[in-house]
Design a protein around this motif. Structure first.
Motif, PDB file in Angstrom:
ATOM      1  N   ARG A   1      44.993  36.452  43.615  1.00  0.00           N
ATOM      2  CA  ARG A   1      46.175  35.796  43.058  1.00  0.00           C
ATOM      3  C   ARG A   1      46.191  34.352  43.528  1.00  0.00           C
ATOM      4  O   ARG A   1      46.026  34.081  44.713  1.00  0.00           O
TER       5      ARG A   1
ATOM      6  N   ILE B   1      48.320  33.003  38.793  1.00  0.00           N
ATOM      7  CA  ILE B   1      47.142  33.517  38.114  1.00  0.00           C
ATOM      8  C   ILE B   1      46.700  34.741  38.896  1.00  0.00           C
ATOM      9  O   ILE B   1      46.493  34.677  40.109  1.00  0.00           O
TER      10      ILE B   1
ATOM     11  N   PHE C   1      43.955  38.135  38.777  1.00  0.00           N
ATOM     12  CA  PHE C   1      42.814  38.748  38.108  1.00  0.00           C
ATOM     13  C   PHE C   1      41.958  39.499  39.116  1.00  0.00           C
ATOM     14  O   PHE C   1      42.132  39.369  40.322  1.00  0.00           O
TER      15      PHE C   1
ATOM     16  N   SER D   1      38.089  40.252  40.553  1.00  0.00           N
ATOM     17  CA  SER D   1      36.800  39.582  40.663  1.00  0.00           C
ATOM     18  C   SER D   1      35.784  40.538  41.265  1.00  0.00           C
ATOM     19  O   SER D   1      36.132  41.402  42.073  1.00  0.00           O
TER      20      SER D   1
ATOM     21  N   HIS E   1      38.608  20.799  42.832  1.00  0.00           N
ATOM     22  CA  HIS E   1      38.975  21.851  41.887  1.00  0.00           C
ATOM     23  C   HIS E   1      38.358  23.181  42.326  1.00  0.00           C
ATOM     24  O   HIS E   1      37.328  23.204  42.984  1.00  0.00           O
TER      25      HIS E   1
ATOM     26  N   ALA F   1      36.818  26.648  40.903  1.00  0.00           N
ATOM     27  CA  ALA F   1      36.251  27.329  39.744  1.00  0.00           C
ATOM     28  C   ALA F   1      35.814  28.709  40.200  1.00  0.00           C
ATOM     29  O   ALA F   1      34.986  28.845  41.099  1.00  0.00           O
TER      30      ALA F   1
ATOM     31  N   ASP G   1      35.188  32.981  38.798  1.00  0.00           N
ATOM     32  CA  ASP G   1      35.004  33.892  37.668  1.00  0.00           C
ATOM     33  C   ASP G   1      35.663  35.233  37.959  1.00  0.00           C
ATOM     34  O   ASP G   1      35.666  35.699  39.098  1.00  0.00           O
ATOM     35  N   ASP G   2      36.206  35.859  36.898  1.00  0.00           N
ATOM     36  CA  ASP G   2      36.767  37.188  37.067  1.00  0.00           C
ATOM     37  C   ASP G   2      35.715  38.242  36.733  1.00  0.00           C
ATOM     38  O   ASP G   2      34.578  37.920  36.384  1.00  0.00           O
TER      39      ASP G   2
ATOM     40  N   HIS H   1      35.379  35.716  32.591  1.00  0.00           N
ATOM     41  CA  HIS H   1      36.204  34.535  32.312  1.00  0.00           C
ATOM     42  C   HIS H   1      36.171  33.617  33.526  1.00  0.00           C
ATOM     43  O   HIS H   1      36.125  34.076  34.664  1.00  0.00           O
ATOM     44  N   ARG H   2      36.210  32.318  33.296  1.00  0.00           N
ATOM     45  CA  ARG H   2      36.204  31.345  34.386  1.00  0.00           C
ATOM     46  C   ARG H   2      37.555  30.646  34.437  1.00  0.00           C
ATOM     47  O   ARG H   2      38.090  30.206  33.428  1.00  0.00           O
ATOM     48  N   TYR H   3      38.108  30.558  35.651  1.00  0.00           N
ATOM     49  CA  TYR H   3      39.368  29.872  35.897  1.00  0.00           C
ATOM     50  C   TYR H   3      39.070  28.609  36.689  1.00  0.00           C
ATOM     51  O   TYR H   3      38.380  28.676  37.711  1.00  0.00           O
TER      52      TYR H   3
ATOM     53  N   VAL I   1      41.073  25.435  38.502  1.00  0.00           N
ATOM     54  CA  VAL I   1      42.385  24.970  38.937  1.00  0.00           C
ATOM     55  C   VAL I   1      42.194  23.738  39.813  1.00  0.00           C
ATOM     56  O   VAL I   1      41.396  23.769  40.748  1.00  0.00           O
TER      57      VAL I   1
END
Length: 72
Positions: free
Chosen positions: A4, A14, A16, A18, A37, A39, A41-42, A46-48, A50
């Motif tokens: 989270r 957010i 997900f 992983s 930032h 980066a 992946d779940d 999918h890539r997040y 932030v």
């Protein structure tokens, strides 16, 4: 593993799953503080991404599998 990420000035987070280990996620978060930032992946691919300036917190959950079915 449940992850989270809390975002500053946002009431939602957010959340997900992983496939990475807790140590890998922690290393990504610590590197993100310097890189600017995060980066990650779940489990579904999918890539997040932030910006690290907007990260309020990162909660790394347990690696145990969830129980399926009813608990008596």
């Amino acid at each position: 593993m449940d992850i989270r990420i809390g975002i500053k000035d946002s009431p939602r987070e957010i959340s997900f799953d992983s496939s990475q280990t807790a140590e890998e996620v922690q290393a990504l978060v610590l590197d993100a503080l310097d890189a600017g930032h995060l980066a990650i992946d779940d489990a579904k691919g999918h890539r997040y991404i932030v910006p690290s300036a907007n990260i309020a917190y990162v909660e790394i959950g347990s690696e145990t599998a969830r129980k399926i079915g009813f608990v008596a």
